[in-house]
Design a protein around this motif. Sequence first.
Motif, mmCIF file in Angstrom:
data_model
loop_
_atom_site.group_PDB
_atom_site.id
_atom_site.type_symbol
_atom_site.label_atom_id
_atom_site.label_comp_id
_atom_site.label_asym_id
_atom_site.label_seq_id
_atom_site.Cartn_x
_atom_site.Cartn_y
_atom_site.Cartn_z
ATOM 1 N N ALA A 1 1.084 -0.964 -0.167
ATOM 2 C CA ALA A 1 -0.170 -0.225 -0.196
ATOM 3 C C ALA A 1 0.911 0.828 0.131
ATOM 4 C CB ALA A 1 -1.375 0.386 1.280
ATOM 5 N N GLN A 2 0.298 2.159 -0.812
ATOM 6 C CA GLN A 2 0.772 3.904 -0.361
ATOM 7 C C GLN A 2 0.245 4.773 -0.178
ATOM 8 O OE1 GLN A 2 1.214 6.623 -3.342
ATOM 9 N NE2 GLN A 2 -0.850 5.515 -3.835
ATOM 10 N N LYS A 3 1.167 6.245 0.068
ATOM 11 C CA LYS A 3 0.489 6.755 0.981
ATOM 12 C C LYS A 3 1.263 7.904 0.212
ATOM 13 C CE LYS A 3 -1.973 9.816 4.422
ATOM 14 N NZ LYS A 3 -2.692 9.002 5.217
ATOM 15 N N ARG A 4 1.270 9.555 0.105
ATOM 16 C CA ARG A 4 1.265 10.442 0.252
ATOM 17 C C ARG A 4 1.557 11.360 1.540
ATOM 18 N NH1 ARG A 4 1.410 16.653 -2.788
ATOM 19 N NH2 ARG A 4 3.271 16.903 -3.397
ATOM 20 N N ILE A 5 2.393 11.565 2.138
ATOM 21 C CA ILE A 5 2.677 12.072 3.343
ATOM 22 C C ILE A 5 3.651 13.390 3.805
ATOM 23 C CG2 ILE A 5 1.058 10.025 4.817
ATOM 24 C CD1 ILE A 5 3.914 9.582 5.963
ATOM 25 N N ALA A 6 3.299 14.164 4.357
ATOM 26 C CA ALA A 6 3.796 14.956 5.264
ATOM 27 C C ALA A 6 5.263 15.117 5.477
ATOM 28 C CB ALA A 6 3.695 16.919 5.954
ATOM 29 N N ALA A 7 6.506 15.119 5.532
ATOM 30 C CA ALA A 7 7.651 14.646 5.743
ATOM 31 C C ALA A 7 8.128 14.071 7.064
ATOM 32 C CB ALA A 7 8.943 15.504 5.797
ATOM 33 N N GLU A 8 6.774 15.782 7.776
ATOM 34 C CA GLU A 8 6.525 15.761 9.312
ATOM 35 C C GLU A 8 6.019 14.106 10.229
ATOM 36 O OE1 GLU A 8 3.407 18.480 10.407
ATOM 37 O OE2 GLU A 8 5.054 19.222 9.530
ATOM 38 N N GLU A 9 5.539 13.604 8.897
ATOM 39 C CA GLU A 9 4.270 12.840 9.186
ATOM 40 C C GLU A 9 5.314 11.025 10.111
ATOM 41 O OE1 GLU A 9 1.083 12.475 7.759
ATOM 42 O OE2 GLU A 9 0.719 14.547 7.701
ATOM 43 N N VAL A 10 6.584 10.964 8.776
ATOM 44 C CA VAL A 10 7.215 9.227 8.372
ATOM 45 C C VAL A 10 6.980 9.241 9.940
ATOM 46 C CG1 VAL A 10 9.011 8.825 7.102
ATOM 47 C CG2 VAL A 10 7.704 10.649 6.447
ATOM 48 N N GLY A 11 7.954 10.181 10.749
ATOM 49 C CA GLY A 11 8.071 9.423 12.497
ATOM 50 C C GLY A 11 6.904 8.409 12.386
ATOM 51 N N SER A 12 6.287 8.997 12.773
ATOM 52 C CA SER A 12 4.209 8.062 13.697
ATOM 53 C C SER A 12 4.312 6.981 12.755
ATOM 54 C CB SER A 12 4.109 8.817 13.413
ATOM 55 O OG SER A 12 2.808 9.641 11.910
ATOM 56 N N VAL A 13 4.767 6.475 11.428
ATOM 57 C CA VAL A 13 4.092 5.997 10.516
ATOM 58 C C VAL A 13 5.247 4.667 10.912
ATOM 59 C CG1 VAL A 13 3.944 4.938 8.124
ATOM 60 C CG2 VAL A 13 2.787 7.261 8.612
ATOM 61 N N ALA A 14 6.054 5.893 10.099
ATOM 62 C CA ALA A 14 7.483 4.400 11.230
ATOM 63 C C ALA A 14 7.480 3.159 12.742
ATOM 64 C CB ALA A 14 8.934 5.321 10.900
ATOM 65 N N VAL B 1 9.785 1.753 2.973
ATOM 66 C CA VAL B 1 10.253 2.541 2.082
ATOM 67 C C VAL B 1 9.419 3.661 1.320
ATOM 68 C CG1 VAL B 1 11.618 0.091 1.254
ATOM 69 C CG2 VAL B 1 9.866 1.649 -0.319
ATOM 70 N N SER B 2 10.584 4.210 1.459
ATOM 71 C CA SER B 2 9.883 6.110 0.729
ATOM 72 C C SER B 2 10.626 6.576 -0.319
ATOM 73 C CB SER B 2 10.273 6.974 2.061
ATOM 74 O OG SER B 2 12.085 6.995 2.244
ATOM 75 N N VAL B 3 10.432 7.716 -0.623
ATOM 76 C CA VAL B 3 10.673 8.359 -2.090
ATOM 77 C C VAL B 3 11.087 10.100 -1.745
ATOM 78 C CG1 VAL B 3 10.684 9.315 -4.352
ATOM 79 C CG2 VAL B 3 10.823 7.041 -3.710
ATOM 80 N N ASP B 4 11.763 10.820 -1.555
ATOM 81 C CA ASP B 4 11.250 12.411 -1.565
ATOM 82 C C ASP B 4 10.347 12.557 -2.278
ATOM 83 O OD1 ASP B 4 12.475 12.487 0.934
ATOM 84 O OD2 ASP B 4 13.904 12.641 0.200
ATOM 85 N N GLU B 5 9.533 13.500 -2.678
ATOM 86 C CA GLU B 5 8.406 14.422 -3.293
ATOM 87 C C GLU B 5 9.146 15.629 -3.320
ATOM 88 O OE1 GLU B 5 4.745 13.154 -3.980
ATOM 89 O OE2 GLU B 5 5.331 11.257 -4.990
ATOM 90 N N GLU B 6 8.251 16.661 -4.366
ATOM 91 C CA GLU B 6 8.683 17.889 -3.548
ATOM 92 C C GLU B 6 8.284 18.237 -2.217
ATOM 93 O OE1 GLU B 6 6.856 21.854 -5.439
ATOM 94 O OE2 GLU B 6 6.684 20.191 -6.669
ATOM 95 N N TRP B 7 9.075 19.220 -1.294
ATOM 96 C CA TRP B 7 9.333 19.304 -0.161
ATOM 97 C C TRP B 7 7.811 19.905 0.329
ATOM 98 C CZ3 TRP B 7 11.017 17.738 4.354
ATOM 99 C CH2 TRP B 7 10.701 18.486 4.970
ATOM 100 N N PRO B 8 7.271 19.402 1.075
ATOM 101 C CA PRO B 8 8.042 18.657 2.545
ATOM 102 C C PRO B 8 7.154 17.501 1.832
ATOM 103 C CG PRO B 8 5.188 20.207 2.834
ATOM 104 C CD PRO B 8 5.468 20.773 1.348
ATOM 105 N N MET B 9 6.481 17.022 1.135
ATOM 106 C CA MET B 9 5.846 15.772 1.013
ATOM 107 C C MET B 9 7.148 14.609 0.287
ATOM 108 S SD MET B 9 3.494 17.159 1.508
ATOM 109 C CE MET B 9 2.409 15.720 1.336
ATOM 110 N N VAL B 10 6.583 13.835 1.130
ATOM 111 C CA VAL B 10 6.497 12.119 0.628
ATOM 112 C C VAL B 10 5.680 10.951 0.124
ATOM 113 C CG1 VAL B 10 8.389 10.274 1.662
ATOM 114 C CG2 VAL B 10 8.819 12.533 2.934
ATOM 115 N N ARG B 11 6.290 9.911 0.075
ATOM 116 C CA ARG B 11 5.658 8.968 -1.052
ATOM 117 C C ARG B 11 5.949 7.343 -0.111
ATOM 118 N NH1 ARG B 11 0.722 8.492 -3.701
ATOM 119 N NH2 ARG B 11 1.650 10.465 -4.779
ATOM 120 N N LEU B 12 5.561 6.779 0.982
ATOM 121 C CA LEU B 12 5.748 5.764 1.834
ATOM 122 C C LEU B 12 4.958 4.638 0.995
ATOM 123 C CD1 LEU B 12 5.261 6.717 5.363
ATOM 124 C CD2 LEU B 12 7.165 6.851 3.860
ATOM 125 N N TRP B 13 5.242 3.203 0.804
ATOM 126 C CA TRP B 13 5.485 2.467 1.019
ATOM 127 C C TRP B 13 5.241 1.276 1.751
ATOM 128 C CZ3 TRP B 13 7.177 5.222 -2.889
ATOM 129 C CH2 TRP B 13 6.781 5.753 -3.988
#
Length: 91
Positions: free
Chosen positions: A4-17, A36-48
């Motif tokens: 599954a995947q989702k685009r989120i704000a970089a500040e939310e990555v820690g809680s998902v991790a 896993v992640s890929v940086d997108e246009e700041w401040p967004m990140v895509r997580l899988w």
Amino acid sequence: MVWAQKRIAAEEVGSVALLFREQAASFDPSRRMLLVSVDEEWPMVRLWVCVPEADLLKPYYGFTLCTRADLPLASTLLAGCPDQFGRVLQG
């Protein structure tokens, strides 16, 4: 394995991790789960996230199912087994 995947704000990555690590410790003795992640246009990140059963995706609010073919080639391992990451995404 279910992806599954989702685009989120970089500040939310820690809680998902944190959620992922807790799940992996409880439900992944074979060490096949990945985050896993890929940086997108700041401040967004895509997580899988990769989990063994679809029921484990329930706490990942807003994540949508995807296939392994949807995964990017140039991703970063955030949590999970580096050997599994290499087999799935770099092999």
